[in-house]
Design an enzyme around this catalytic site. Structure first.
Site, mmCIF file in Angstrom:
data_model
loop_
_atom_site.group_PDB
_atom_site.id
_atom_site.type_symbol
_atom_site.label_atom_id
_atom_site.label_comp_id
_atom_site.label_asym_id
_atom_site.label_seq_id
_atom_site.Cartn_x
_atom_site.Cartn_y
_atom_site.Cartn_z
ATOM 1 C CG ASP A 113 -0.090 -0.197 2.519
ATOM 2 O OD1 ASP A 113 1.133 0.023 2.490
ATOM 3 O OD2 ASP A 113 -0.679 -0.575 3.555
ATOM 4 C CD GLU A 117 0.826 -6.694 3.348
ATOM 5 O OE1 GLU A 117 1.704 -7.349 3.943
ATOM 6 O OE2 GLU A 117 0.705 -5.466 3.451
ATOM 7 C CD GLU A 173 0.340 4.525 4.459
ATOM 8 O OE1 GLU A 173 -0.622 5.201 4.917
ATOM 9 O OE2 GLU A 173 1.517 4.877 4.580
ATOM 10 C CG HIS A 191 6.622 4.702 10.298
ATOM 11 N ND1 HIS A 191 6.338 3.476 10.836
ATOM 12 C CD2 HIS A 191 6.089 4.695 9.055
ATOM 13 C CE1 HIS A 191 5.690 2.748 9.943
ATOM 14 N NE2 HIS A 191 5.509 3.466 8.852
ATOM 15 N NE ARG A 214 3.620 11.313 3.687
ATOM 16 C CZ ARG A 214 4.748 10.732 3.305
ATOM 17 N NH1 ARG A 214 5.025 9.505 3.685
ATOM 18 N NH2 ARG A 214 5.618 11.380 2.548
ATOM 19 C CG HIS A 217 10.822 6.150 9.665
ATOM 20 N ND1 HIS A 217 11.227 7.086 8.736
ATOM 21 C CD2 HIS A 217 10.097 5.246 8.967
ATOM 22 C CE1 HIS A 217 10.767 6.751 7.539
ATOM 23 N NE2 HIS A 217 10.083 5.622 7.652
HETATM 24 C C1 UD1 Z 1 6.646 4.997 3.661
HETATM 25 C C2 UD1 Z 1 5.259 4.568 3.189
HETATM 26 C C3 UD1 Z 1 4.492 3.936 4.344
HETATM 27 C C4 UD1 Z 1 5.300 2.840 5.025
HETATM 28 C C5 UD1 Z 1 6.680 3.376 5.399
HETATM 29 C C6 UD1 Z 1 7.519 2.253 5.954
HETATM 30 C C7 UD1 Z 1 4.198 5.978 1.472
HETATM 31 C C8 UD1 Z 1 3.443 7.196 1.190
HETATM 32 N N1 UD1 Z 1 4.516 5.739 2.754
HETATM 33 O O1 UD1 Z 1 6.437 6.036 4.618
HETATM 34 O O2 UD1 Z 1 3.298 3.378 3.837
HETATM 35 O O3 UD1 Z 1 4.635 2.439 6.189
HETATM 36 O O4 UD1 Z 1 7.318 3.893 4.227
HETATM 37 O O5 UD1 Z 1 8.624 2.729 6.663
HETATM 38 O O6 UD1 Z 1 4.511 5.251 0.572
HETATM 39 N N2 UD1 Z 1 14.194 8.495 4.844
HETATM 40 C C9 UD1 Z 1 15.576 8.411 4.818
HETATM 41 N N3 UD1 Z 1 16.158 7.191 4.540
HETATM 42 C C10 UD1 Z 1 15.431 6.081 4.306
HETATM 43 C C11 UD1 Z 1 14.031 6.168 4.338
HETATM 44 C C12 UD1 Z 1 13.421 7.383 4.609
HETATM 45 O O7 UD1 Z 1 16.277 9.380 5.032
HETATM 46 O O8 UD1 Z 1 16.020 5.010 4.047
HETATM 47 C C13 UD1 Z 1 13.558 9.815 5.151
HETATM 48 C C14 UD1 Z 1 13.603 10.793 3.972
HETATM 49 O O9 UD1 Z 1 13.814 12.088 4.471
HETATM 50 C C15 UD1 Z 1 12.186 10.712 3.422
HETATM 51 C C16 UD1 Z 1 11.379 10.478 4.688
HETATM 52 O O10 UD1 Z 1 12.195 9.613 5.475
HETATM 53 O O11 UD1 Z 1 11.803 11.872 2.720
HETATM 54 C C17 UD1 Z 1 10.002 9.886 4.511
HETATM 55 O O12 UD1 Z 1 10.022 8.746 3.669
HETATM 56 P P1 UD1 Z 1 8.673 8.301 2.884
HETATM 57 O O13 UD1 Z 1 8.961 7.059 2.115
HETATM 58 O O14 UD1 Z 1 8.132 9.440 2.130
HETATM 59 O O15 UD1 Z 1 7.636 8.084 4.044
HETATM 60 P P2 UD1 Z 1 7.576 6.958 5.149
HETATM 61 O O16 UD1 Z 1 7.026 7.584 6.379
HETATM 62 O O17 UD1 Z 1 8.866 6.243 5.225
HETATM 63 N N1 UDP Z 2 11.841 -3.052 10.840
HETATM 64 C C1 UDP Z 2 13.219 -3.172 10.806
HETATM 65 N N2 UDP Z 2 13.981 -2.275 11.505
HETATM 66 C C2 UDP Z 2 13.434 -1.263 12.220
HETATM 67 C C3 UDP Z 2 12.019 -1.135 12.242
HETATM 68 C C4 UDP Z 2 11.254 -2.042 11.528
HETATM 69 O O1 UDP Z 2 13.759 -4.088 10.186
HETATM 70 O O2 UDP Z 2 14.186 -0.487 12.824
HETATM 71 C C5 UDP Z 2 11.035 -4.016 10.073
HETATM 72 C C6 UDP Z 2 9.892 -4.655 10.838
HETATM 73 O O3 UDP Z 2 10.302 -5.795 11.544
HETATM 74 C C7 UDP Z 2 8.936 -5.001 9.703
HETATM 75 C C8 UDP Z 2 9.100 -3.832 8.764
HETATM 76 O O4 UDP Z 2 10.389 -3.284 9.045
HETATM 77 O O5 UDP Z 2 9.338 -6.159 9.018
HETATM 78 C C9 UDP Z 2 8.011 -2.828 9.011
HETATM 79 O O6 UDP Z 2 8.337 -1.637 8.418
HETATM 80 P P1 UDP Z 2 7.687 -0.268 8.828
HETATM 81 O O7 UDP Z 2 7.237 -0.297 10.234
HETATM 82 O O8 UDP Z 2 8.669 0.775 8.427
HETATM 83 O O9 UDP Z 2 6.469 -0.155 7.819
HETATM 84 P P2 UDP Z 2 4.945 -0.639 7.835
HETATM 85 O O10 UDP Z 2 4.907 -2.093 8.083
HETATM 86 O O11 UDP Z 2 4.247 0.166 8.870
HETATM 87 O O12 UDP Z 2 4.435 -0.267 6.477
#
Ligand code: UD1
Ligand code: UDP
Length: 372
Positions: A96, A118, A132, A208, A210, A241
């Site tokens: 999602d 999924e 999502e 984490h 949004r 995060h």
């Molecule tokens: C995204 C997904 C969310 C999922 C989450 C898992 C969307 C809209 N959201 O949200 O569904 O639950 O991933 O974690 O698709 N960043 C880094 N390094 C990384 C990853 C992220 O620096 O490796 C920072 C960046 O500044 C980035 C921000 O995190 O702009 C947000 O990342 P983004 O993918 O937009 O949103 P998530 O909250 O991670």
């Molecule tokens: N996870 C990880 N390291 C972390 C936090 C989460 O490996 O520091 C793993 C967690 O066990 C799960 C996945 O990341 O498998 C979940 O990701 P996240 O919570 O970012 O996203 P969501 O499931 O909410 O979309």
């Protein structure tokens, strides 16, 4: 031979797609191509490196504080070119995220069938989780093949009139455990190695989403502060995060609180093994709601709804909302009432037997034989 292009870009998609791709790599009739969108960067590679899958493309789109629009537009533009060169028979997306939706749309624009791994999770609230819920509805509408983890998920799709090619497969997250969880595991992260877990009950928390950024995350952190100050035998590990909007709040409120350990994001082996040894989980994550019940841990969900009702029904997952008081009181119950803890801590796994990847691959092969 069927050419399957898997497109994903965030940490949770990687945890759940890597076991499937590892399985594809063993099947001679499948030509597996992997295209990362790079919606995440470090957090994505932490997973890929552990599973050791081959990656052919990385669109590398991540920007600091990226918006939903920039993610979606960059993927649409960059994936168009890769799809035109590779011409896969099917594109697989997961779950999602904005990567899932944008990749499905990009494939649709070139009339390439999409398989949705999924599929069928729903809250029926278009703004929660945001974005999502809409991402998965739209992806489901585009997809030709639907891999639903549970019968509940299949039922959701049927009710929306999506009736063809809906298969219940289990969730590949359970498949991932066979790579990650080990009895005699030693943590790699220095943050974890430095914690003295002896005689302490460990609460593993993540937050984490949004829709939780800002006031909700402030409430969540304040509740955690209250819990550790009341229970001296409790420590909290919070792998934070990388989103600056998350880390700024977490550090401001919890940065110097005793027995609260804010760590870098953990790699998935450290994470799963830490979970397996924890007392309970507090989270707004989707994936953790599936993983923790399978490890026999109670989960307090820091949200107002869940798209994963199976574990909630079984009693291991409880949705506690986002007020400081509600979170604190529910955590307190689990820390003080042995009966309530015991009832929630039963190992429940509605998400399959660890063979979801096999089932998905078989369905894709069958589809390839009929359709190509
Ligand atoms: C995204 C997904 C969310 C999922 C989450 C898992 C969307 C809209 N959201 O949200 O569904 O639950 O991933 O974690 O698709 N960043 C880094 N390094 C990384 C990853 C992220 O620096 O490796 C920072 C960046 O500044 C980035 C921000 O995190 O702009 C947000 O990342 P983004 O993918 O937009 O949103 P998530 O909250 O991670
Ligand atoms: N996870 C990880 N390291 C972390 C936090 C989460 O490996 O520091 C793993 C967690 O066990 C799960 C996945 O990341 O498998 C979940 O990701 P996240 O919570 O970012 O996203 P969501 O499931 O909410 O979309």
């Amino acid at each position: 031979m069927i050419k399957v292009m898997s497109v994903f870009g965030t940490r949770p998609e990687a945890v759940k797609m890597c076991p499937l791709i590892k399985h594809f790599e063993k099947i001679s009739e499948i030509d597996s191509v992997v295209c990362l969108t790079g919606q995440h960067k470090e957090m994505l590679w932490q997973v890929i490196d552990i599973f050791g899958i081959s990656v052919q493309y990385n669109l590398d789109i991540m920007q600091e504080r990226q918006t939903l629009t920039t993610i979606t537009v960059s993927i649409l533009e960059k994936l168009e070119k890769v799809l035109a060169v590779e011409k896969p028979d099917i594109v697989l997306v997961h779950g999602d995220t904005s990567t899932s939706f944008a990749a499905a749309l990009a494939a649709f624009y070139q009339q390439i069938p999409v398989g949705h791994v999924e599929a069928g999770l729903r809250t029926y609230d278009r703004y929660s989780p945001f974005p999502e819920e809409m991402n998965r509805c739209l992806t489901g509408r585009i997809a030709t093949l639907h891999f639903a983890p549970t019968v509940d998920n299949k039922r959701n799709l049927l009710l929306e009139g999506i009736r063809e090619n809906v298969h219940v497969t289990g969730n590949t997250v359970i498949d991932a455990f066979s790579t990650t969880i080990k009895e005699d595991y030693e943590y790699k992260s220095d943050d974890l190695r430095d914690i003295d877990f002896e005689g302490k009950r460990c609460i593993l928390m993540t937050a984490h989403r949004r829709e939780n950024l800002g006031e909700n995350l402030t409430n969540i952190c304040r509740a955690v502060k209250r819990i550790v100050s009341e229970f001296e035998d409790v420590l909290v590990v919070y792998p934070v995060h990388r989103n600056p909007a998350v880390s700024e709040t977490a550090k401001r409120i919890l940065g110097s609180v005793d027995r609260v350990y804010l760590t870098e994001p953990l790699d998935v082996e450290d994470m799963h093994n830490l979970m397996a040894r924890s007392y309970m989980v507090m989270t707004d994550s989707g994936g953790l709601q599936e993983e923790a019940p399978a490890c026999g841990l109670p989960v307090l969900v820091l949200r107002t709804e869940t798209e994963r009702p199976e574990a909630a029904r079984a009693g291991t997952v409880k949705v506690v909302g986002v007020s400081e008081k509600g979170i604190y009181e529910n955590a307190r119950l689990l820390l003080t009432d042995a009966n309530i803890y015991k009832r929630m801590a039963q190992a429940v796994n509605p998400y399959g037997d660890g063979r979801a990847s096999e089932r998905i691959a078989d369905i894709i092969l069958q589809y390839g034989r009929n359709a190509i």
